[in-house]
Design a protein around this motif. Sequence first.
Motif, PDB file in Angstrom:
ATOM      1  N   GLU A 221      70.684 -59.636  -6.879  1.00  7.25           N
ATOM      2  CA  GLU A 221      70.254 -59.476  -5.483  1.00  7.25           C
ATOM      3  C   GLU A 221      70.704 -60.464  -4.504  1.00  7.25           C
ATOM      4  OE1 GLU A 221      66.037 -58.980  -5.330  1.00  7.25           O
ATOM      5  OE2 GLU A 221      66.194 -57.110  -6.170  1.00  7.25           O
ATOM      6  N   ALA A 222      70.465 -61.747  -4.917  1.00  5.29           N
ATOM      7  CA  ALA A 222      71.020 -62.747  -4.225  1.00  5.29           C
ATOM      8  C   ALA A 222      71.629 -63.986  -5.246  1.00  5.29           C
ATOM      9  CB  ALA A 222      70.016 -63.551  -3.363  1.00  5.29           C
ATOM     10  N   GLU A 223      72.914 -64.468  -4.669  1.00  8.85           N
ATOM     11  CA  GLU A 223      73.189 -65.442  -5.751  1.00  8.85           C
ATOM     12  C   GLU A 223      72.688 -66.875  -5.189  1.00  8.85           C
ATOM     13  OE1 GLU A 223      77.498 -65.252  -6.103  1.00  8.85           O
ATOM     14  OE2 GLU A 223      77.206 -63.328  -6.451  1.00  8.85           O
ATOM     15  N   THR A 224      72.594 -67.146  -4.047  1.00 13.19           N
ATOM     16  CA  THR A 224      71.835 -68.342  -3.705  1.00 13.19           C
ATOM     17  C   THR A 224      70.638 -68.300  -2.539  1.00 13.19           C
ATOM     18  OG1 THR A 224      73.353 -68.525  -1.562  1.00 13.19           O
ATOM     19  CG2 THR A 224      74.370 -69.359  -3.645  1.00 13.19           C
ATOM     20  N   HIS A 225      70.022 -68.985  -2.481  1.00  7.75           N
ATOM     21  CA  HIS A 225      68.565 -69.017  -1.556  1.00  7.75           C
ATOM     22  C   HIS A 225      68.821 -70.570  -0.823  1.00  7.75           C
ATOM     23  CE1 HIS A 225      66.769 -65.645  -3.160  1.00  7.75           C
ATOM     24  NE2 HIS A 225      67.382 -66.093  -4.641  1.00  7.75           N
ATOM     25  N   LEU A 226      68.692 -70.331   0.400  1.00 13.18           N
ATOM     26  CA  LEU A 226      68.737 -71.700   0.977  1.00 13.18           C
ATOM     27  C   LEU A 226      67.398 -71.738   1.575  1.00 13.18           C
ATOM     28  CD1 LEU A 226      70.587 -74.068   2.185  1.00 13.18           C
ATOM     29  CD2 LEU A 226      71.148 -72.606   4.091  1.00 13.18           C
ATOM     30  N   LEU A 227      66.775 -73.118   1.471  1.00  8.54           N
ATOM     31  CA  LEU A 227      65.429 -73.356   1.840  1.00  8.54           C
ATOM     32  C   LEU A 227      65.592 -74.570   2.939  1.00  8.54           C
ATOM     33  CD1 LEU A 227      63.471 -73.028  -1.694  1.00  8.54           C
ATOM     34  CD2 LEU A 227      63.919 -71.284   0.103  1.00  8.54           C
ATOM     35  N   SER A 228      64.365 -74.512   3.831  1.00 10.37           N
ATOM     36  CA  SER A 228      64.241 -75.838   4.536  1.00 10.37           C
ATOM     37  C   SER A 228      62.967 -76.415   4.426  1.00 10.37           C
ATOM     38  CB  SER A 228      64.276 -75.138   5.991  1.00 10.37           C
ATOM     39  OG  SER A 228      64.043 -76.287   6.959  1.00 10.37           O
ATOM     40  N   VAL A 229      62.666 -77.634   3.972  1.00 17.56           N
ATOM     41  CA  VAL A 229      61.504 -78.409   3.571  1.00 17.56           C
ATOM     42  C   VAL A 229      61.180 -79.376   4.645  1.00 17.56           C
ATOM     43  CG1 VAL A 229      60.261 -79.681   1.844  1.00 17.56           C
ATOM     44  CG2 VAL A 229      61.761 -77.723   0.888  1.00 17.56           C
ATOM     45  N   ARG A 230      60.365 -79.429   5.068  1.00 18.79           N
ATOM     46  CA  ARG A 230      59.823 -80.451   6.000  1.00 18.79           C
ATOM     47  C   ARG A 230      58.743 -81.372   5.512  1.00 18.79           C
ATOM     48  NH1 ARG A 230      59.424 -80.496  11.667  1.00 18.79           N
ATOM     49  NH2 ARG A 230      59.918 -78.503  11.970  1.00 18.79           N
ATOM     50  N   ALA A 231      58.853 -82.590   5.644  1.00 12.97           N
ATOM     51  CA  ALA A 231      58.048 -83.590   5.110  1.00 12.97           C
ATOM     52  C   ALA A 231      57.287 -84.219   6.482  1.00 12.97           C
ATOM     53  CB  ALA A 231      58.620 -84.872   4.407  1.00 12.97           C
ATOM     54  N   ARG A 232      56.014 -84.214   6.430  1.00 11.90           N
ATOM     55  CA  ARG A 232      55.370 -84.777   7.591  1.00 11.90           C
ATOM     56  C   ARG A 232      54.277 -85.875   7.052  1.00 11.90           C
ATOM     57  NH1 ARG A 232      54.674 -81.920  12.596  1.00 11.90           N
ATOM     58  NH2 ARG A 232      55.383 -79.809  11.287  1.00 11.90           N
ATOM     59  N   ASP A 233      54.386 -86.937   7.985  1.00 12.97           N
ATOM     60  CA  ASP A 233      53.098 -87.932   7.602  1.00 12.97           C
ATOM     61  C   ASP A 233      52.001 -87.632   8.513  1.00 12.97           C
ATOM     62  OD1 ASP A 233      53.757 -88.894  10.184  1.00 12.97           O
ATOM     63  OD2 ASP A 233      54.913 -90.449   9.694  1.00 12.97           O
ATOM     64  N   GLY A 234      50.902 -88.487   8.225  1.00  8.79           N
ATOM     65  CA  GLY A 234      49.650 -88.208   8.934  1.00  8.79           C
ATOM     66  C   GLY A 234      49.528 -88.637  10.512  1.00  8.79           C
ATOM     67  N   GLY A 235      50.846 -89.224  10.618  1.00 14.51           N
ATOM     68  CA  GLY A 235      50.784 -89.642  12.240  1.00 14.51           C
ATOM     69  C   GLY A 235      51.491 -88.559  12.894  1.00 14.51           C
ATOM     70  N   GLY A 236      52.114 -87.521  12.297  1.00 15.68           N
ATOM     71  CA  GLY A 236      52.599 -86.289  12.870  1.00 15.68           C
ATOM     72  C   GLY A 236      54.301 -86.451  12.927  1.00 15.68           C
ATOM     73  N   LEU A 237      54.855 -87.507  12.651  1.00 10.53           N
ATOM     74  CA  LEU A 237      56.406 -87.812  12.519  1.00 10.53           C
ATOM     75  C   LEU A 237      56.637 -86.615  11.213  1.00 10.53           C
ATOM     76  CD1 LEU A 237      56.941 -91.361  13.456  1.00 10.53           C
ATOM     77  CD2 LEU A 237      57.148 -89.459  14.780  1.00 10.53           C
ATOM     78  N   SER A 238      57.858 -86.085  11.320  1.00 13.44           N
ATOM     79  CA  SER A 238      58.511 -85.493  10.102  1.00 13.44           C
ATOM     80  C   SER A 238      59.793 -85.678  10.003  1.00 13.44           C
ATOM     81  CB  SER A 238      58.218 -83.882  10.448  1.00 13.44           C
ATOM     82  OG  SER A 238      58.781 -83.473  11.520  1.00 13.44           O
ATOM     83  N   ALA A 239      60.318 -85.104   8.696  1.00 15.90           N
ATOM     84  CA  ALA A 239      61.638 -84.924   8.613  1.00 15.90           C
ATOM     85  C   ALA A 239      62.050 -83.719   7.840  1.00 15.90           C
ATOM     86  CB  ALA A 239      62.216 -86.224   7.489  1.00 15.90           C
ATOM     87  N   ILE A 240      63.329 -83.111   7.827  1.00 19.61           N
ATOM     88  CA  ILE A 240      63.603 -81.855   7.207  1.00 19.61           C
ATOM     89  C   ILE A 240      64.774 -82.167   6.356  1.00 19.61           C
ATOM     90  CG2 ILE A 240      64.503 -79.473   7.881  1.00 19.61           C
ATOM     91  CD1 ILE A 240      63.020 -79.701  10.487  1.00 19.61           C
ATOM     92  N   CYS A 241      64.876 -81.505   5.248  1.00 20.57           N
ATOM     93  CA  CYS A 241      65.980 -81.550   4.124  1.00 20.57           C
ATOM     94  C   CYS A 241      66.212 -80.074   3.826  1.00 20.57           C
ATOM     95  CB  CYS A 241      65.736 -82.140   3.073  1.00 20.57           C
ATOM     96  SG  CYS A 241      64.560 -81.506   1.983  1.00 20.57           S
ATOM     97  N   LYS A 242      67.531 -79.783   3.297  1.00 20.11           N
ATOM     98  CA  LYS A 242      67.750 -78.319   2.907  1.00 20.11           C
ATOM     99  C   LYS A 242      67.765 -78.538   1.299  1.00 20.11           C
ATOM    100  CE  LYS A 242      68.402 -76.593   6.888  1.00 20.11           C
ATOM    101  NZ  LYS A 242      69.419 -76.922   7.798  1.00 20.11           N
ATOM    102  N   VAL A 243      67.278 -77.205   0.866  1.00 21.10           N
ATOM    103  CA  VAL A 243      67.393 -76.854  -0.613  1.00 21.10           C
ATOM    104  C   VAL A 243      68.094 -75.859  -0.848  1.00 21.10           C
ATOM    105  CG1 VAL A 243      66.024 -76.657  -2.834  1.00 21.10           C
ATOM    106  CG2 VAL A 243      65.152 -78.046  -0.923  1.00 21.10           C
ATOM    107  N   LEU A 244      69.230 -76.062  -1.638  1.00 21.82           N
ATOM    108  CA  LEU A 244      70.090 -74.769  -2.118  1.00 21.82           C
ATOM    109  C   LEU A 244      69.848 -74.373  -3.598  1.00 21.82           C
ATOM    110  CD1 LEU A 244      72.555 -72.780  -1.289  1.00 21.82           C
ATOM    111  CD2 LEU A 244      73.895 -74.632  -2.087  1.00 21.82           C
ATOM    112  N   VAL A 245      69.293 -73.383  -3.592  1.00 23.99           N
ATOM    113  CA  VAL A 245      68.986 -72.909  -5.045  1.00 23.99           C
ATOM    114  C   VAL A 245      70.071 -71.985  -5.495  1.00 23.99           C
ATOM    115  CG1 VAL A 245      67.261 -71.362  -6.742  1.00 23.99           C
ATOM    116  CG2 VAL A 245      66.479 -72.808  -4.435  1.00 23.99           C
ATOM    117  N   GLU A 246      70.947 -72.307  -6.662  1.00 25.49           N
ATOM    118  CA  GLU A 246      72.033 -71.522  -6.915  1.00 25.49           C
ATOM    119  C   GLU A 246      71.532 -70.701  -8.079  1.00 25.49           C
ATOM    120  OE1 GLU A 246      75.243 -73.967  -7.704  1.00 25.49           O
ATOM    121  OE2 GLU A 246      75.768 -74.313  -5.675  1.00 25.49           O
TER     122      GLU A 246
END
Length: 1024
Positions: A308-333
């Motif tokens: 059905e799908a050879e890869t899955h591309l996810l976006s993961v957000r990390a957020r601290d208690g003060g509201g700042l955040s960062a985003i990374c990509k997760v490639l699932v093969e």
Amino acid sequence: PSGCGSGVLCLSAFLALPLARAEPIRYSVAEEAESGSLVGKLAEDAGLTPPQLSARRARLLSEDGRQHLRLDRGSGRLLVAGRLDREELCAHSATCMLPFELLLSDPLQFFRVEVTLNDVNDHSPVFPEVRDTFKIPETSETGSRFPLQVARDLDIGSNNIQAYSISISPQNADFSVSYGSRSEDDKYLELVLEKPLDREEQAEMSFSVIAEDGGSPPRSGTTQVKIVILDANDNAPMFTKHVYIAKVLENMPEGSVILTVLATDQDAGINGDISYEITELVGQSDSQFVIDHRTGEIKLTKPLDFEEAETHLLSVRARDGGGLSAICKVLVEVVDVNDNAPELAVSSFSSPLPENTVPGTVVALFTVRDRDSGANGKISCALDDQLFFSLRPAYKNYYELVTVSALDRERTARYVLGVTAADAGSPPLTSTHTFTVDISDVNDNAPVFNQTSYTMYVRENNAPTVFVGAVSAADADVGLNAKVTYSLAPVPAAERPSCSCISVNSENGHVFVLRPLDYERLRQSEVTVSASDAGSPPLRANVTVRLVVLDENDNAPLVLYPAQDGSAASSELVPVSAEPGYLVTKVVAVDADSGQNSWLSYHLLRATEPGLFMSALDRERTARYVLGVTAADAGSPPLTSTHTFTVDISDVNDNAPVFNQTSYTMYVRENNAPTVFVGAVSAADADVGLNAKVTYSLAPVPAAERPSCSCISVNSENGHVFVLRPLDYERLRQSEVTVSASDAGSPPLRANVTVRLVVLDENDNAPLVLYPAQDGSAASSELVPVSAEPGYLVTKVVAVDADSGQNSWLSYHLLRATEPGLFSVAVQSGEVRLKRPVTERDSAKHKLLVLVRDNGKPPLSATAALSALLLKDFSDVRLPHGSPPTDEQGDSLTTYLIIALVFVSLLFLISSALFVARKVCKSKELKAAHVLSGAHNLHSGLADAAAAGTLPRAYCYEISLTTGSGNSEFQFLKPILPSLPAQHCATGQGPQEQEQDFPCVPVRVSSSSGQRRAVICATKYYFT
């Protein structure tokens, strides 16, 4: 992916591939085109006309079985069959192509067609989140960046997202957007702080981020961004990687941890507490993954599917208690696991097949595919039974099921063929498809009568159209081909029978006599009855029907003497002095009837003086006489008195037993059980009592006339005939004995009758291979030049069968070969010929195994092993010989030869003198010395082979005898004659007693002084 299966020879198969176009025919069409839209003029581009498309049953075949396009046979145009959505068919692939094949029949032909689906701007950019909130410390420096989720557009190329912007307003002048790509699958979108923030002036702000594609007209999508300005938190979380890659087996169970992401924050307290969340990209479901908000572990919520799908591309957000955040990509093969068995789809299938279908006929066309990849998707196909059918690759992943040898419905009316497709995974997965091929009948069997001849009986003076018997024939075919009708076979006028009064019912074979017959005019007649089937053309068989007329007592005795022509009777002179018993005269009479009906008795009916003459009594005619004696006086009127005498006639043994048939024919199949009942004889005696008691026995015959078979016995009480031991048709085909019926009178009287026992053949002898010899020695190699053309005669397999009739009909089949596609075997003659030209890839030596099978039920078979050697030049042949002698050995050998020569010369002189002295008296013996001691066995063995019908012509073989080889051995290139087992023929039977002549076999003898020709005959061996 596909491959050739076990037993399917790819090289030979591809030499017989149907014509396929080298380059595919290519078209392009825009997605969302209306149904019926023109894609291309397929018939014209393929070099065909619309009538050809219909006549050759043109059709489109796709790999996935879905028909997105259709072919209009009337116009030859390729049209859109339904809605075409590029994003649904090809997802986000850069190119979207719909491949399929145009398949034509009669002959089989392929055209590869590729249709490219062009993208249209039918999708707007979409952000993963409609609203997004950022908590930003007021101490953030100018140029600080805050990641946003990128938008997703399902279109490709210029129709995909080309630019991002912020809605223009006085409030959003503090920020701008920055976007780009770190890699092909890692695109980013960030808010950039353009000037310092002051929470006391403005605690929060909102604006829209717009994504716009490059379509015409362009499409756009927006997300609302809310900015909350905070006092302290001056460090945003940071992931250890921008992109995480995880390789996951598709069969991993639910709940498995596939990856852990990690982000760090240099702040302390609540501003350093990080939580994780997954934001799936647009178009992908988030139900397959879940992340632990505290640890960052990503787990499966359900198993993945590589297909059905050879890869899955996810976006993961990390957020601290003060509201700042960062985003990374997760490639699932997703790693493929062999979880899909091969699939077999049948494109065409022909059943039933006529039994006269030629080898190489395509029975079925099918395609195989496996949704797995790599070795898991590599397929091999195999066929269960490769004696009559085989698989051969046709085009790409298409296979043909073809016939490889002649079919016979009477042997096998239905073939259930299992085709197994197996992938190369570990463990391999297989799927099996069954083809049930019914064989339709062809009229190739003539009717067969259940008897070799028929004898029927009718009494004279019969009623018209009287039933006298029936003939019966069966046909091994079915339907109309097996419907048998009977008729009288036409014969030339010169051979017409004396009686044209016989008729046969065409439906059931009942035989009738049309008019009354007279035994005195016609005692027997023969006609030929023909049994014909209803096939086209019809086949027929003939049988002889012999009609025997039985006598009736319809003729009174005829007195020859004295003449009864109405003239005055002549007087017989009797002297008065004649003594009692004196012969006065003799009444002579005849009767035109036969048998008992012609036996005459004489009685004195009246006489002037009854007491003076007498005649014989016959109890069988009159068993009791009632005599009245009258005494009369001479008075007037006279008076009389009467006395009755009752005279009983006692029996005298004057009648011999009489059989109810003039001869008997009985049948028994060979290999019969001991003491099997085969028939009965019956005789009656006209006498009574012991004189009429009949007993049966075998009549003694002189030793010189004794039958070849002493295995027949007759029951003395009821005349039942038995065969005491199993018989062999090949040793004894028929035998005759004389059965005697004797009464118990004194002296006893007897009658004899001939009983003919006919042995019927059974298929109990397997074929015997004469050539090549199968005596366990190494098989000789047949030499074949590599330049030989197709049809070149390599050798001929010669076999015989000791049985007769259909049981001895032989057929030849190629059972195994090193290269099956290189050789062919003629079914009827056994000739082995080249099937195709020899190529450089063919090995030099080939081994063949030929199956020889007879036509009996069940059939018996034998195999013949032979080998063929491919040579560029016959001078390459090197026969084995001993090592050359050394010089010392040569000197010693020369000395021995000189001594031997002197000795032989002296012996020759002495022998010559003796020879001259005895030349005259020994001339006949010297001639007889040239006779081969085994000539008689050779003659009888070859005679049996010729009688069996499998050697229609004589074959001569030449051999060369070389005396100059290193070890002085005779070298035979080919066998002269095969060794035959001793054959025992039935004595006194038919064609076995006829002598047969066989041609001489020339033999060339080579020596250093020249060549001499030798000839081997069936009876003599001489040199010329």
